[in-house]
Design a protein around this motif. Structure first.
Motif, PDB file in Angstrom:
ATOM      1  N   ILE A  54      31.821   8.901  -0.947  1.00  0.00           N
ATOM      2  CA  ILE A  54      31.117   8.289  -0.837  1.00  0.00           C
ATOM      3  C   ILE A  54      29.901   7.721  -1.746  1.00  0.00           C
ATOM      4  O   ILE A  54      30.646   7.196  -2.937  1.00  0.00           O
ATOM      5  CB  ILE A  54      30.544   9.501  -0.110  1.00  0.00           C
ATOM      6  N   TRP A  55      28.756   7.365  -1.607  1.00  0.00           N
ATOM      7  CA  TRP A  55      27.899   6.536  -2.398  1.00  0.00           C
ATOM      8  C   TRP A  55      26.691   7.202  -1.737  1.00  0.00           C
ATOM      9  O   TRP A  55      26.259   7.720  -0.549  1.00  0.00           O
ATOM     10  CB  TRP A  55      27.598   5.196  -1.446  1.00  0.00           C
ATOM     11  N   TRP A  56      25.845   6.914  -3.028  1.00  0.00           N
ATOM     12  CA  TRP A  56      24.476   7.344  -2.581  1.00  0.00           C
ATOM     13  C   TRP A  56      23.113   6.522  -3.156  1.00  0.00           C
ATOM     14  O   TRP A  56      23.144   5.204  -4.227  1.00  0.00           O
ATOM     15  CB  TRP A  56      24.250   8.811  -3.721  1.00  0.00           C
ATOM     16  N   MET A  57      21.981   7.086  -2.685  1.00  0.00           N
ATOM     17  CA  MET A  57      21.074   5.773  -3.465  1.00  0.00           C
ATOM     18  C   MET A  57      19.694   6.395  -2.530  1.00  0.00           C
ATOM     19  O   MET A  57      19.350   6.474  -1.854  1.00  0.00           O
ATOM     20  CB  MET A  57      21.656   4.246  -2.224  1.00  0.00           C
ATOM     21  N   ALA A  58      19.021   6.302  -4.231  1.00  0.00           N
ATOM     22  CA  ALA A  58      17.619   6.168  -4.019  1.00  0.00           C
ATOM     23  C   ALA A  58      16.703   5.550  -4.633  1.00  0.00           C
ATOM     24  O   ALA A  58      17.760   4.908  -5.394  1.00  0.00           O
ATOM     25  CB  ALA A  58      17.350   8.222  -4.416  1.00  0.00           C
ATOM     26  N   SER A  59      15.317   4.705  -3.572  1.00  0.00           N
ATOM     27  CA  SER A  59      15.482   3.805  -4.286  1.00  0.00           C
ATOM     28  C   SER A  59      13.536   3.789  -4.427  1.00  0.00           C
ATOM     29  O   SER A  59      13.037   4.697  -3.472  1.00  0.00           O
ATOM     30  CB  SER A  59      14.804   2.368  -3.576  1.00  0.00           C
ATOM     31  N   GLY A  60      12.819   3.309  -4.963  1.00  0.00           N
ATOM     32  CA  GLY A  60      11.087   3.432  -5.295  1.00  0.00           C
ATOM     33  C   GLY A  60      11.073   3.991  -6.842  1.00  0.00           C
ATOM     34  O   GLY A  60      11.746   3.656  -7.660  1.00  0.00           O
ATOM     35  N   SER A  61       9.897   4.033  -7.372  1.00  0.00           N
ATOM     36  CA  SER A  61       9.140   3.465  -8.263  1.00  0.00           C
ATOM     37  C   SER A  61       9.420   5.343  -8.993  1.00  0.00           C
ATOM     38  O   SER A  61       8.810   5.798  -9.793  1.00  0.00           O
ATOM     39  CB  SER A  61       7.804   3.361  -8.571  1.00  0.00           C
ATOM     40  N   LEU A  93      17.614  -3.355  -2.290  1.00  0.00           N
ATOM     41  CA  LEU A  93      17.288  -2.322  -3.015  1.00  0.00           C
ATOM     42  C   LEU A  93      17.509  -1.758  -4.090  1.00  0.00           C
ATOM     43  O   LEU A  93      16.232  -0.838  -5.046  1.00  0.00           O
ATOM     44  CB  LEU A  93      17.393  -0.725  -2.142  1.00  0.00           C
ATOM     45  N   LEU A  94      18.680  -2.209  -4.401  1.00  0.00           N
ATOM     46  CA  LEU A  94      19.684  -2.004  -5.438  1.00  0.00           C
ATOM     47  C   LEU A  94      18.576  -1.847  -6.612  1.00  0.00           C
ATOM     48  O   LEU A  94      18.784  -0.928  -7.982  1.00  0.00           O
ATOM     49  CB  LEU A  94      20.728  -3.051  -5.807  1.00  0.00           C
TER      50      LEU A  94
END
Ligand SMILES: [Zn+2]
Length: 405
Positions: free
Chosen positions: A239-246, A49-50
């Motif tokens: 911690i970590w955080w991820m948001a994926s998409g256009s 996803l990155l």
């Protein structure tokens, strides 16, 4: 002509029988996953996803590092001093004032179809009995049943929001220690990653996927040290955080200031302990709900950050909002936070470096207040001494309004 109307009717019936909107959200929650161990583990499915993600391995837990208050903040968009959940017992709460975000989303769009699949019953029983059209409880450490149930939800044409929650990493930490040097803990992360892979495959296999705008959020609630969490150590709060998409900018956020993020000593909420400038640059738990909510209701034009009756603490990280902002022009430059108080970051400056074009900031009366030719992909501008107001940022062909507050 009759045939035309009949065809039109069938077409409209077809369109309305399926998803109510193309903006959709998938939240994958992985309990108890320390940032250092997460980075060390081999997680090809999440890593995939990155390239399309806004993400940080340096996000910090700002509340009480138990699962109950943490997931409540993740789902409500407010800190524990508002939702009042301070332990896994859920003895206190104020969900009437601060409901989980699907409840808020449905205030705008009542027909949203929201599902939760969770290996921890309190997520359904206590935090969010309301808001979900469909709730699936799965036993602890049920990686594959959880993934299978999530797949079933993602096969529903009209699904708008799915929250899939895995607790194997946390349970393994409690049984065998939370540590990047514990092979069992690392292996649990990798095992959940495989299950996440199955969920993502189901998402990509949706017949309507190409016409949908999915925001995928992958988050954890806390880290751990030894066999426990609940305290204030870096190991528990890093911690970590991820948001994926256009809908989000695609870049990594590097910010680290564990020293000022401890906000709950002796269960007293100390607002003075928070470095608000740094908090604006690094996603935190309340941002999950606010960003997800914002995506779901985006077409309404309502920004959940500033909707007064919701009183949310989180920030939306969607593009063109106050989080990371991709700026106009044909360059993929980003500028954040915006509004800014003390330090503005301008990122993705590869083209400006190649063309040796300066990054410039102009005040509203046309004065140039900053100019520099970038030598790295990211520069920061100290705006602490700037007068409040609207500025224009230029980087090559890109330009953006910046609000100094
Ligand atoms: Zn937890």
């Amino acid at each position: 002509m009759k045939t035309f109307y009949a065809t039109l009717f069938l077409l409209l019936a077809f369109l309305f029988s399926f998803s109510s909107q193309n903006r959709k959200v998938l939240i994958i929650g992985i309990d108890g996953t320390r940032s250092d161990a997460f980075q060390q583990a081999n997680t090809p499915h999440i890593d995939g996803l990155l390239p399309n993600s806004l993400y940080s391995y340096d996000s910090w837990h700002t509340g009480i590092s138990w699962s109950g208050p943490s997931w409540t903040t993740i789902l409500t968009g407010v800190q524990w001093n508002k939702h009042l959940v301070t332990s896994n017992a859920f003895a206190t709460s104020d969900f009437a004032t601060y409901p989980p975000f699907p409840v808020l989303a449905k205030q705008i769009y009542p027909n949203l179809n929201c599902s939760i699949v969770a290996e921890w019953d309190p997520l359904v029983d206590y935090i969010s009995p309301a808001g979900w059209n469909h709730a699936v409880k799965v036993p602890d450490m049920s990686n594959w049943p959880t993934a299978d149930s999530a797949v079933v939800e993602l096969q529903k044409p009209d699904i708008d929001l799915l929250f899939a929650y895995f607790d194997k990493v946390d349970m393994t930490g409690h049984y065998t220690t939370f540590s990047p040097t514990n092979p069992l803990y690392i292996s649990a992360i990798q095992s959940v990653d495989s299950a996440v892979g199955e969920v993502l495959d189901a998402l990509y296999a949706r017949p309507t996927y190409s016409s949908e705008n999915w925001l995928i959020l992958v988050v954890t609630d806390h880290g751990g040290t030894g066999y426990m969490h609940g305290g204030n150590s870096i190991e528990e709060r890093h911690i970590w955080w991820m948001a994926s998409g256009s809908a989000v900018a695609h870049q990594q956020i590097n910010e680290a200031d564990p020293g000022t993020y401890n906000c709950h000593a002796n269960n007293v909420f100390d607002t003075t302990c928070v470095n608000k400038t740094l908090m604006k640059q690094s996603p935190t738990h309340p941002d999950v709900a606010v960003t997800a909510l914002h995506h779901l209701i985006y077409e309404s034009g309502i920004n959940p950050e500033t909707k007064p009756e919701w009183h949310l603490d989180g920030k939306s990280w969607l593009l063109n909002q106050t989080g990371v902002k991709e700026i106009a022009g044909n360059e993929n430059v980003s500028v954040y936070p915006n509004p800014v108080a003390a330090e503005l970051t301008v990122g993705n400056l590869q083209l400006a470096i190649a063309n040796k074009t300066p990054v410039e900031l102009f005040s509203s009366d046309g004065r140039k207040v900053f100019s520099a030719v970038p030598v790295s992909e990211k520069i920061t501008i100290n705006t602490a001494s700037f007068a409040k107001g609207i500025y224009l940022l230029k980087a090559g062909t890109a330009n953006s309004k910046v609000v100094v507050e």
